[in-house]
Design an enzyme around this catalytic site. Structure first.
Site, mmCIF file in Angstrom:
data_model
loop_
_atom_site.group_PDB
_atom_site.id
_atom_site.type_symbol
_atom_site.label_atom_id
_atom_site.label_comp_id
_atom_site.label_asym_id
_atom_site.label_seq_id
_atom_site.Cartn_x
_atom_site.Cartn_y
_atom_site.Cartn_z
ATOM 1 C CB CYS A 1 -25.384 2.590 32.711
ATOM 2 S SG CYS A 1 -24.675 1.258 33.678
ATOM 3 C CG HIS B 1 -25.506 6.037 35.448
ATOM 4 N ND1 HIS B 1 -26.335 5.134 36.080
ATOM 5 C CD2 HIS B 1 -24.404 5.337 35.052
ATOM 6 C CE1 HIS B 1 -25.760 3.940 36.054
ATOM 7 N NE2 HIS B 1 -24.598 4.034 35.438
ATOM 8 C CG ASN C 1 -23.720 1.368 38.000
ATOM 9 O OD1 ASN C 1 -24.927 1.510 37.803
ATOM 10 N ND2 ASN C 1 -22.835 1.385 37.019
HETATM 11 N N1 COA Z 1 -9.338 -3.007 44.729
HETATM 12 C C1 COA Z 1 -8.041 -2.667 44.786
HETATM 13 N N2 COA Z 1 -7.306 -2.432 43.677
HETATM 14 C C2 COA Z 1 -7.948 -2.532 42.492
HETATM 15 C C3 COA Z 1 -9.293 -2.873 42.382
HETATM 16 C C4 COA Z 1 -9.992 -3.126 43.565
HETATM 17 N N3 COA Z 1 -11.294 -3.468 43.576
HETATM 18 N N4 COA Z 1 -9.635 -2.901 41.097
HETATM 19 C C5 COA Z 1 -8.550 -2.559 40.404
HETATM 20 N N5 COA Z 1 -7.503 -2.362 41.249
HETATM 21 C C6 COA Z 1 -6.137 -1.979 40.921
HETATM 22 C C7 COA Z 1 -5.797 -2.293 39.498
HETATM 23 O O1 COA Z 1 -5.389 -3.631 39.348
HETATM 24 C C8 COA Z 1 -4.689 -1.316 39.236
HETATM 25 O O2 COA Z 1 -3.483 -1.826 39.761
HETATM 26 P P1 COA Z 1 -2.110 -1.655 38.928
HETATM 27 O O3 COA Z 1 -1.927 -0.154 38.825
HETATM 28 O O4 COA Z 1 -1.135 -2.346 39.810
HETATM 29 O O5 COA Z 1 -2.367 -2.301 37.625
HETATM 30 C C9 COA Z 1 -5.067 -0.100 40.059
HETATM 31 O O6 COA Z 1 -6.009 -0.577 41.041
HETATM 32 C C10 COA Z 1 -5.725 0.994 39.239
HETATM 33 O O7 COA Z 1 -6.678 0.385 38.369
HETATM 34 P P2 COA Z 1 -7.553 1.195 37.360
HETATM 35 O O8 COA Z 1 -8.419 0.250 36.595
HETATM 36 O O9 COA Z 1 -6.714 2.176 36.624
HETATM 37 O O10 COA Z 1 -8.435 1.998 38.409
HETATM 38 P P3 COA Z 1 -9.392 3.167 38.137
HETATM 39 O O11 COA Z 1 -9.006 4.337 38.906
HETATM 40 O O12 COA Z 1 -9.685 3.353 36.678
HETATM 41 O O13 COA Z 1 -10.747 2.627 38.804
HETATM 42 C C11 COA Z 1 -12.836 1.742 38.094
HETATM 43 C C12 COA Z 1 -11.369 1.458 38.305
HETATM 44 C C13 COA Z 1 -13.507 0.504 37.523
HETATM 45 C C14 COA Z 1 -13.454 2.098 39.414
HETATM 46 C C15 COA Z 1 -12.976 2.924 37.122
HETATM 47 O O14 COA Z 1 -12.170 2.706 36.003
HETATM 48 C C16 COA Z 1 -14.367 3.167 36.656
HETATM 49 O O15 COA Z 1 -15.215 3.591 37.422
HETATM 50 N N6 COA Z 1 -14.614 2.988 35.356
HETATM 51 C C17 COA Z 1 -15.859 3.354 34.736
HETATM 52 C C18 COA Z 1 -16.998 2.621 35.308
HETATM 53 C C19 COA Z 1 -18.214 3.037 34.619
HETATM 54 O O16 COA Z 1 -18.563 4.187 34.538
HETATM 55 N N7 COA Z 1 -18.890 2.125 34.062
HETATM 56 C C20 COA Z 1 -20.023 2.482 33.340
HETATM 57 C C21 COA Z 1 -21.049 1.669 33.844
HETATM 58 S S1 COA Z 1 -22.433 2.428 33.379
#
Ligand code: COA
Length: 326
Positions: free
Chosen positions: A114, A253, A283
């Site tokens: 990214c 980004h 993204n």
């Molecule tokens: N819809 C609904 N619920 C979802 C879900 C979705 N699409 N994806 C995950 N969940 C749930 C999980 O299962 C979890 O449930 P639980 O608490 O019962 O286990 C809950 O939501 C929270 O999950 P979590 O992974 O802690 O969420 P989060 O707030 O971290 O958000 C991302 C997830 C992926 C959006 C976030 O972690 C993120 O943006 N990460 C970095 C991404 C990034 O920058 N990548 C770099 C690429 S360059």
């Protein structure tokens, strides 16, 4: 006089097809509100099956060239940053050069996940600063829809397709002033495509295990991204004696609105100084930053202090400070 590399034109392209959060609700166990609240994304663009990353790169370049008096034959070098090249080889840059008729250009692809566009921009600027070239195209393009498992709610909500391109030319004022980059290979396992490389070549087993799609430990990546992007942006500001008042725009980004907000907050920048279009495109990996510049181009003025910042798989992150040139 120091010769610097300045961005002198910008182009962009996003496919017409829109995939909304509501549509994703029918595909995986998710909901519009969760996606908006946790990521800031409302919809993303999806490229037709029969079109490739190079096709989007070509569209972005043609859009860029249409705003200049140059033709493809004037280009010296094309650098393409992508994680979804048309082929493993040949390089997508070569395909793009052929399609646009850049007969006097050479080219190559780069991959820093990214952060790729920033790495490519800094690489391209070296060819200008050294005096070797006068016109370098830097393209960030990704067809992320081929990398995404639309049965995995952890990742399929995040990504979209698109391409952006900038032209670099020599300048004696404005242009790219400074940058800082970092990698931490120990973070590689948290965000990766496991199979399809030399370590785990494609096999029936890897296909069955869906190891050709993005794997991400979202929580861990989030934690590192918030710190990495904010730290490096702050360092670039410090080493150039920039205060928040001096900065016209932060171009982050677009991975997650919450990561963007944390970086802006640390830099002391209000919302109106932060380019955000994640709600429309998600993204797009290598395309996020040039697509922001493309959308904000009309608002930018010569001499504006712009900070670019990215964090991504690898881990690889970085920030570039430039003065807008036109
Ligand atoms: N819809 C609904 N619920 C979802 C879900 C979705 N699409 N994806 C995950 N969940 C749930 C999980 O299962 C979890 O449930 P639980 O608490 O019962 O286990 C809950 O939501 C929270 O999950 P979590 O992974 O802690 O969420 P989060 O707030 O971290 O958000 C991302 C997830 C992926 C959006 C976030 O972690 C993120 O943006 N990460 C970095 C991404 C990034 O920058 N990548 C770099 C690429 S360059």
């Amino acid at each position: 006089m120091i010769t610097r590399a300045a961005i002198t034109a910008v182009g962009g392209y996003v496919p017409e097809k829109i995939l909304t959060n509501k549509e994703l609700e029918k595909m995986v166990d998710t909901n519009d509100q969760w996606i908006r609240d946790r990521t800031g994304i409302e919809e993303r663009r999806i490229l037709d099956k029969d079109r490739a990353t190079s096709d989007m790169g070509v569209e972005a370049i043609l859009n860029l060239l249409s705003k200049t008096n140059y033709s493809a034959e004037d280009i010296d070098l094309i650098i393409v940053s992508t994680v979804s090249p048309d082929y493993v080889y040949p390089a997508t840059a070569n395909i793009i050069a052929d399609k646009i008729g850049a007969v006097n250009s050479w080219g190559f692809d780069m991959n820093a996940a990214c952060s790729g566009f920033l790495y490519a921009l800094r690489t391209g600027s070296q060819f200008i600063e050294s005096g070797m070239h006068k016109k370098v195209l830097v393209v960030g393009a990704d067809k992320m829809s081929i990398r995404v498992d639309y049965e995995d709610r952890n990742t399929c909500i995040l990504f979209g397709d698109g391409a952006g391109a900038v032209l670099l030319e020599p300048t004696e004022e404005n242009g790219i002033i400074d940058s800082k980059f970092a990698v931490d290979g120990s973070g590689g396992n948290f965000l990766m495509q496991k199979a399809g490389g030399s370590k785990y070549p494609t096999s029936l087993e890897t296909l069955k295990n869906k190891e050709h799609y993005i794997y991400q430990d979202g929580r861990t990546v989030f934690k590192f991204a918030v710190k990495g992007m904010a730290d490096i942006t702050e360092e670039v500001m410090k080493q150039n004696n920039l205060t928040a008042d001096d900065v016209a725009y932060l171009v982050p980004h677009q991975a997650n609105k919450r990561i963007i907000d944390a970086t802006a907050k640390r830099a002391g920048l209000p919302d109106e100084k932060v380019m955000v279009n994640i709600q429309k495109y998600g993204n797009t990996t290598n395309a996020t930053i040039p697509l922001c510049l493309w959308e904000w181009e009309d608002k930018l003025k010569p001499g504006d202090n712009i900070l670019l910042a990215a964090f991504g798989g690898g881990f690889a992150w970085g920030s570039i400070y430039l003065k807008w040139a036109y």
